[in-house]
Motif scaffolding. Structure first.
Motif, PDB file in Angstrom:
ATOM      1  N   SER A 123      -9.676  -3.653   2.400  1.00 42.88           N
ATOM      2  CA  SER A 123     -10.183  -4.924   1.880  1.00 42.88           C
ATOM      3  C   SER A 123     -10.003  -6.053   2.887  1.00 42.88           C
ATOM      4  O   SER A 123     -10.761  -7.028   2.874  1.00 42.88           O
ATOM      5  CB  SER A 123      -9.471  -5.268   0.572  1.00 42.88           C
ATOM      6  OG  SER A 123      -8.063  -5.357   0.775  1.00 42.88           O
ATOM      7  N   GLY A 124      -9.005  -5.937   3.777  1.00 40.31           N
ATOM      8  CA  GLY A 124      -8.772  -6.968   4.782  1.00 40.31           C
ATOM      9  C   GLY A 124      -9.294  -6.608   6.155  1.00 40.31           C
ATOM     10  O   GLY A 124      -8.938  -7.257   7.152  1.00 40.31           O
ATOM     11  N   ASP A 125     -10.146  -5.592   6.242  1.00 39.45           N
ATOM     12  CA  ASP A 125     -10.696  -5.152   7.530  1.00 39.45           C
ATOM     13  C   ASP A 125     -11.906  -6.018   7.873  1.00 39.45           C
ATOM     14  O   ASP A 125     -13.048  -5.716   7.489  1.00 39.45           O
ATOM     15  CB  ASP A 125     -11.099  -3.683   7.455  1.00 39.45           C
ATOM     16  CG  ASP A 125     -11.498  -3.112   8.811  1.00 39.45           C
ATOM     17  OD1 ASP A 125     -11.704  -3.899   9.755  1.00 39.45           O
ATOM     18  OD2 ASP A 125     -11.601  -1.874   8.927  1.00 39.45           O
ATOM     19  N   SER A 126     -11.648  -7.107   8.577  1.00 33.80           N
ATOM     20  CA  SER A 126     -12.724  -8.039   8.913  1.00 33.80           C
ATOM     21  C   SER A 126     -13.717  -7.458   9.909  1.00 33.80           C
ATOM     22  O   SER A 126     -14.840  -7.945  10.029  1.00 33.80           O
ATOM     23  CB  SER A 126     -12.138  -9.338   9.478  1.00 33.80           C
ATOM     24  OG  SER A 126     -11.366  -9.070  10.650  1.00 33.80           O
ATOM     25  N   THR A 127     -13.317  -6.411  10.611  1.00 28.93           N
ATOM     26  CA  THR A 127     -14.197  -5.826  11.627  1.00 28.93           C
ATOM     27  C   THR A 127     -15.197  -4.847  11.028  1.00 28.93           C
ATOM     28  O   THR A 127     -16.386  -4.883  11.355  1.00 28.93           O
ATOM     29  CB  THR A 127     -13.366  -5.107  12.702  1.00 28.93           C
ATOM     30  OG1 THR A 127     -12.415  -6.022  13.246  1.00 28.93           O
ATOM     31  CG2 THR A 127     -14.250  -4.592  13.826  1.00 28.93           C
ATOM     32  N   TYR A 128     -14.754  -3.980  10.108  1.00 27.10           N
ATOM     33  CA  TYR A 128     -15.615  -2.878   9.676  1.00 27.10           C
ATOM     34  C   TYR A 128     -15.862  -2.787   8.174  1.00 27.10           C
ATOM     35  O   TYR A 128     -16.617  -1.921   7.739  1.00 27.10           O
ATOM     36  CB  TYR A 128     -15.033  -1.545  10.164  1.00 27.10           C
ATOM     37  CG  TYR A 128     -15.084  -1.392  11.664  1.00 27.10           C
ATOM     38  CD1 TYR A 128     -16.269  -1.593  12.355  1.00 27.10           C
ATOM     39  CD2 TYR A 128     -13.949  -1.072  12.388  1.00 27.10           C
ATOM     40  CE1 TYR A 128     -16.321  -1.467  13.732  1.00 27.10           C
ATOM     41  CE2 TYR A 128     -13.982  -0.943  13.756  1.00 27.10           C
ATOM     42  CZ  TYR A 128     -15.176  -1.143  14.436  1.00 27.10           C
ATOM     43  OH  TYR A 128     -15.221  -1.025  15.794  1.00 27.10           O
ATOM     44  N   ARG A 129     -15.249  -3.634   7.377  1.00 25.84           N
ATOM     45  CA  ARG A 129     -15.435  -3.495   5.935  1.00 25.84           C
ATOM     46  C   ARG A 129     -16.904  -3.642   5.540  1.00 25.84           C
ATOM     47  O   ARG A 129     -17.435  -2.861   4.740  1.00 25.84           O
ATOM     48  CB  ARG A 129     -14.565  -4.532   5.214  1.00 25.84           C
ATOM     49  CG  ARG A 129     -14.458  -4.282   3.708  1.00 25.84           C
ATOM     50  CD  ARG A 129     -15.416  -5.193   2.955  1.00 25.84           C
ATOM     51  NE  ARG A 129     -15.442  -4.874   1.551  1.00 25.84           N
ATOM     52  CZ  ARG A 129     -16.546  -4.891   0.823  1.00 25.84           C
ATOM     53  NH1 ARG A 129     -17.713  -5.179   1.374  1.00 25.84           N
ATOM     54  NH2 ARG A 129     -16.505  -4.603  -0.458  1.00 25.84           N
ATOM     55  N   GLN A 130     -17.602  -4.623   6.093  1.00 22.37           N
ATOM     56  CA  GLN A 130     -19.010  -4.827   5.761  1.00 22.37           C
ATOM     57  C   GLN A 130     -19.855  -3.676   6.293  1.00 22.37           C
ATOM     58  O   GLN A 130     -20.804  -3.224   5.633  1.00 22.37           O
ATOM     59  CB  GLN A 130     -19.513  -6.151   6.342  1.00 22.37           C
ATOM     60  CG  GLN A 130     -20.970  -6.467   6.005  1.00 22.37           C
ATOM     61  CD  GLN A 130     -21.257  -6.479   4.513  1.00 22.37           C
ATOM     62  OE1 GLN A 130     -20.456  -7.002   3.732  1.00 22.37           O
ATOM     63  NE2 GLN A 130     -22.383  -5.897   4.112  1.00 22.37           N
ATOM     64  N   ALA A 131     -19.522  -3.189   7.473  1.00 23.56           N
ATOM     65  CA  ALA A 131     -20.249  -2.043   8.027  1.00 23.56           C
ATOM     66  C   ALA A 131     -20.099  -0.826   7.129  1.00 23.56           C
ATOM     67  O   ALA A 131     -21.055  -0.068   6.903  1.00 23.56           O
ATOM     68  CB  ALA A 131     -19.743  -1.740   9.433  1.00 23.56           C
ATOM     69  N   ASP A 132     -18.878  -0.597   6.607  1.00 25.31           N
ATOM     70  CA  ASP A 132     -18.651   0.535   5.720  1.00 25.31           C
ATOM     71  C   ASP A 132     -19.494   0.418   4.454  1.00 25.31           C
ATOM     72  O   ASP A 132     -20.009   1.416   3.934  1.00 25.31           O
ATOM     73  CB  ASP A 132     -17.165   0.618   5.345  1.00 25.31           C
ATOM     74  CG  ASP A 132     -16.282   0.940   6.544  1.00 25.31           C
ATOM     75  OD1 ASP A 132     -16.775   1.593   7.471  1.00 25.31           O
ATOM     76  OD2 ASP A 132     -15.119   0.519   6.549  1.00 25.31           O
ATOM     77  N   ALA A 133     -19.638  -0.799   3.927  1.00 25.83           N
ATOM     78  CA  ALA A 133     -20.466  -1.012   2.739  1.00 25.83           C
ATOM     79  C   ALA A 133     -21.935  -0.682   3.029  1.00 25.83           C
ATOM     80  O   ALA A 133     -22.633  -0.091   2.189  1.00 25.83           O
ATOM     81  CB  ALA A 133     -20.321  -2.449   2.247  1.00 25.83           C
ATOM     82  N   GLU A 134     -22.411  -1.037   4.219  1.00 26.38           N
ATOM     83  CA  GLU A 134     -23.787  -0.713   4.602  1.00 26.38           C
ATOM     84  C   GLU A 134     -23.975   0.791   4.720  1.00 26.38           C
ATOM     85  O   GLU A 134     -25.009   1.341   4.302  1.00 26.38           O
ATOM     86  CB  GLU A 134     -24.134  -1.397   5.918  1.00 26.38           C
ATOM     87  CG  GLU A 134     -24.207  -2.916   5.843  1.00 26.38           C
ATOM     88  CD  GLU A 134     -24.518  -3.531   7.197  1.00 26.38           C
ATOM     89  OE1 GLU A 134     -25.163  -2.852   8.027  1.00 26.38           O
ATOM     90  OE2 GLU A 134     -24.118  -4.680   7.433  1.00 26.38           O
ATOM     91  N   VAL A 135     -22.991   1.467   5.287  1.00 25.21           N
ATOM     92  CA  VAL A 135     -23.060   2.924   5.417  1.00 25.21           C
ATOM     93  C   VAL A 135     -23.084   3.575   4.040  1.00 25.21           C
ATOM     94  O   VAL A 135     -23.850   4.512   3.780  1.00 25.21           O
ATOM     95  CB  VAL A 135     -21.869   3.442   6.251  1.00 25.21           C
ATOM     96  CG1 VAL A 135     -21.746   4.955   6.147  1.00 25.21           C
ATOM     97  CG2 VAL A 135     -22.027   3.023   7.708  1.00 25.21           C
ATOM     98  N   PHE A 136     -22.242   3.089   3.137  1.00 24.98           N
ATOM     99  CA  PHE A 136     -22.199   3.633   1.782  1.00 24.98           C
ATOM    100  C   PHE A 136     -23.564   3.527   1.112  1.00 24.98           C
ATOM    101  O   PHE A 136     -24.061   4.499   0.518  1.00 24.98           O
ATOM    102  CB  PHE A 136     -21.143   2.891   0.961  1.00 24.98           C
ATOM    103  CG  PHE A 136     -21.148   3.232  -0.505  1.00 24.98           C
ATOM    104  CD1 PHE A 136     -20.670   4.451  -0.947  1.00 24.98           C
ATOM    105  CD2 PHE A 136     -21.629   2.324  -1.437  1.00 24.98           C
ATOM    106  CE1 PHE A 136     -20.669   4.773  -2.293  1.00 24.98           C
ATOM    107  CE2 PHE A 136     -21.634   2.631  -2.786  1.00 24.98           C
ATOM    108  CZ  PHE A 136     -21.154   3.860  -3.220  1.00 24.98           C
ATOM    109  N   GLN A 137     -24.193   2.370   1.209  1.00 24.90           N
ATOM    110  CA  GLN A 137     -25.495   2.192   0.580  1.00 24.90           C
ATOM    111  C   GLN A 137     -26.542   3.099   1.221  1.00 24.90           C
ATOM    112  O   GLN A 137     -27.399   3.667   0.521  1.00 24.90           O
ATOM    113  CB  GLN A 137     -25.933   0.730   0.672  1.00 24.90           C
ATOM    114  CG  GLN A 137     -27.191   0.415  -0.126  1.00 24.90           C
ATOM    115  CD  GLN A 137     -27.030   0.719  -1.608  1.00 24.90           C
ATOM    116  OE1 GLN A 137     -26.071   0.288  -2.235  1.00 24.90           O
ATOM    117  NE2 GLN A 137     -27.962   1.476  -2.169  1.00 24.90           N
TER     118      GLN A 137
END
Length: 389
Positions: free
Chosen positions: A333-347
Motif C-alpha cells: 500500500s505504501g509502494d509509491s514506485t510500483y503500486r499503481q503499475a501493479d493495479a494496471e497489470v491486475f486489470q
C-alpha cells in the motif's frame, strides 16, 4: 569542512549510481543515501582524531563510528525488511544444505493419483515422515549463464511411495540472488510450517536464477542481453522434470517472484502458458525495464520497438486471452514506485480472461510485503494444485 565534503561525495556517488551506472531502474532510496553520508562523516571524524588526544578518546571515537555504522545497518534493514529476526542474521553463517543426490534419490515407487483427483485425497502421512524438508543447491544447465538454484523439498518427498508434488519456480529481485528467499524470505521455516499443517505436503520449490549476477538484468527475455526466457521456460522445467518427482501438469506449476522477479513471473505466465498454469507477481514492474522504455528497447533489441512489443506482457495481454491461467498480484500500500503499475497489470490480466486475485498489504517495496504476499497465497495455491481438498 568534513560534513560538506562527505555530503558532496555521497551526492556524487548517488548520481553516478542512478544516472551513469544504473544497475537497477529505481533510484537509490533516500534513507540509504542519508545513512551512507552519516557513516562516512563518522568514519572521517574518527580517523582525523586518531592522531590527537589520548587513547581513551581515540577508542571512544572509533566506538562511536561503529555505533553509527551499526545504526545505519539496522535502519537500512528495517527499511527493506531483509532480516526479520536476529536468528535470520545468524542463519547466514549456518550451512544446513543437503546434497541433492542424498535428498532426492530416484523414487523406488510413486504414489498414483486417479485422473481428475487430488493428491490430498489419496495421501496418507507415513508414521516415520521427517518433520522438516531439505534445502539443496544445484546447477541447472542451459543456454543462460545462471548461478546455482536453491531447491526446497518438503517432508513428503521422503515418503515411499513418493507423491508427485506441484512445483513453484521462485525468483528473487534485482539486485539479488536465489539465496535471498532463504535468508530474507525465510522460505524453509514457512514451507515447513505449511507442511506441518498438511500432513507433510508442500510444493517443491526451485529458486532459480534469472539474472546471472547480482546487478545484471537480462529482462527475463531472449534478447541481446541473454536467453533468460528460454532458460526459465524450457531449460529449468526440463531439468526439474528429469531430476525430481513432480506433477507435470501445467495446473501444478507456478512461477512466482518479487520486484523484477515478479515482472519475470508475469512474463513467463503469458509467454509460456503451456508450462506455468499459475503465477504470483509480488510488486512487479509494469513492464521489463532498464529505466525508460527507450533505454530498454535500445539495450535489448537495438531500438526495435516491434520486437519489444511482441514479448512485453501488457502488449501480449492486450492481444491474447488466457482463460486457463490463474494468478495473484500483490502490492504494498505504501509502494509509491510500483503500486499503481501493479493495479494496471491486475486489470490487464482480468481483461485477458485470467482468474486473478488482488492483494494489497501494508508496507512499501520491501520484504515486509513479499514474505506474507507469498506465504499467504499458499492456501490458494494448495487448492489449485491438489495439496488440499
Amino acid at each position: 569542512m568534513v560534513v560538506p565534503a562527505c555530503a558532496l561525495l555521497v551526492a556524487g556517488l548517488a548520481f553516478a549510481v542512478d544516472h551513469v551506472w544504473k544497475p537497477w531502474p529505481e533510484p537509490l532510496p533516500l534513507i540509504l543515501v542519508v545513512w551512507t553520508g552519516a557513516v562516512l562523516v563518522a568514519a572521517c571524524l574518527a580517523a582525523a582524531r586518531l592522531r590527537a588526544g589520548r587513547w581513551p578518546s581515540r577508542v571512544l571515537n572509533v566506538v562511536l563510528a561503529l555505533v553509527v555504522l551499526g545504526s545505519a545497518l539496522a535502519a537500512t534493514n528495517a527499511f527493506f525488511g531483509f532480516y526479520p529476526t536476529s536468528r535470520a542474521v545468524l542463519d547466514v553463517l549456518a550451512n544446513s544444505r543437503v546434497d541433492l543426490d542424498d535428498a532426492a534419490p530416484p523414487a523406488s515407487s510413486v504414489l498414483e493419483v486417479p485422473a481428475g483427483g487430488k493428491l490430498a485425497d489419496v495421501w496418507v502421512k507415513p508414521a516415520d515422515l521427517p518433520e522438516k524438508g531439505t534445502v539443496s543447491e544445484a546447477e541447472i544447465p542451459g543456454g543462460f549463464t545462471a548461478r546455482p538454484a536453491w531447491i526446497y523439498l518438503p517432508p513428503a518427498y521422503a515418503a515411499t511411495p513418493r507423491p508427485r508434488l506441484p512445483v513453484v519456480v521462485l525468483l528473487a529481485g534485482q539486485p539479488g540472488s536465489p539465496r535471498d528467499w532463504y535468508d530474507a524470505g525465510r522460505l524453509t521455516d514457512n514451507l515447513d510450517a505449511f507442511a506441518r499443517g498438511h500432513d507433510g505436503l508442500a510444493p517443491v520449490v526451485v529458486v532459480a536464477d534469472q539474472l546471472g549476477t547480482a546487478t545484471a538484468n537480462p529482462l527475463c527475455l531472449d534478447s541481446r542481453l541473454g536467453r533468460a526466457e528460454t532458460y526459465l521456460a524450457r531449460d529449468v522445467p526440463a531439468w526439474i522434470e528429469r531430476r525430481l518427482t513432480v506433477d507435470e501438469r501445467r495446473e501444478a506449476w507456478t512461477v512466482a517472484g518479487l520486484s523484477q522477479g515478479g515482472t519475470c513471473a508475469l512474463q513467463l505466465a503469458v509467454r509460456a502458458p503451456e508450462v506455468y498454469g499459475n503465477f504470483i507477481d509480488l510488486s512487479g514492474q509494469r513492464e521489463p525495464s532498464l529505466g525508460t522504455r527507450a533505454e530498454t528497447v535500445k539495450a535489448a533489441f537495438d531500438g526495435d520497438e516491434a520486437a519489444f512489443a511482441r514479448v512485453n506482457p501488457l502488449d501480449v495481454l492486450a492481444r491474447e486471452r488466457f482463460p486457463r491461467t490463474a494468478g495473484v498480484i500483490v502490492a504494498g500500500s505504501g509502494d509509491s514506485t510500483y503500486r499503481q503499475a501493479d493495479a494496471e497489470v491486475f486489470q490487464a490480466c482480468r481483461d485477458a480472461g485470467m482468474d486473478v486475485r488482488w492483494r494489497e498489504l501494508p508496507g512499501g517495496h520491501d520484504w515486509n510485503v513479499w514474505r506474507p504476499g507469498l506465504y499467504d497465497s499458499l492456501p490458494w495455491l494448495a487448492e489449485r494444485t491438489g495439496l488440499s481438498r
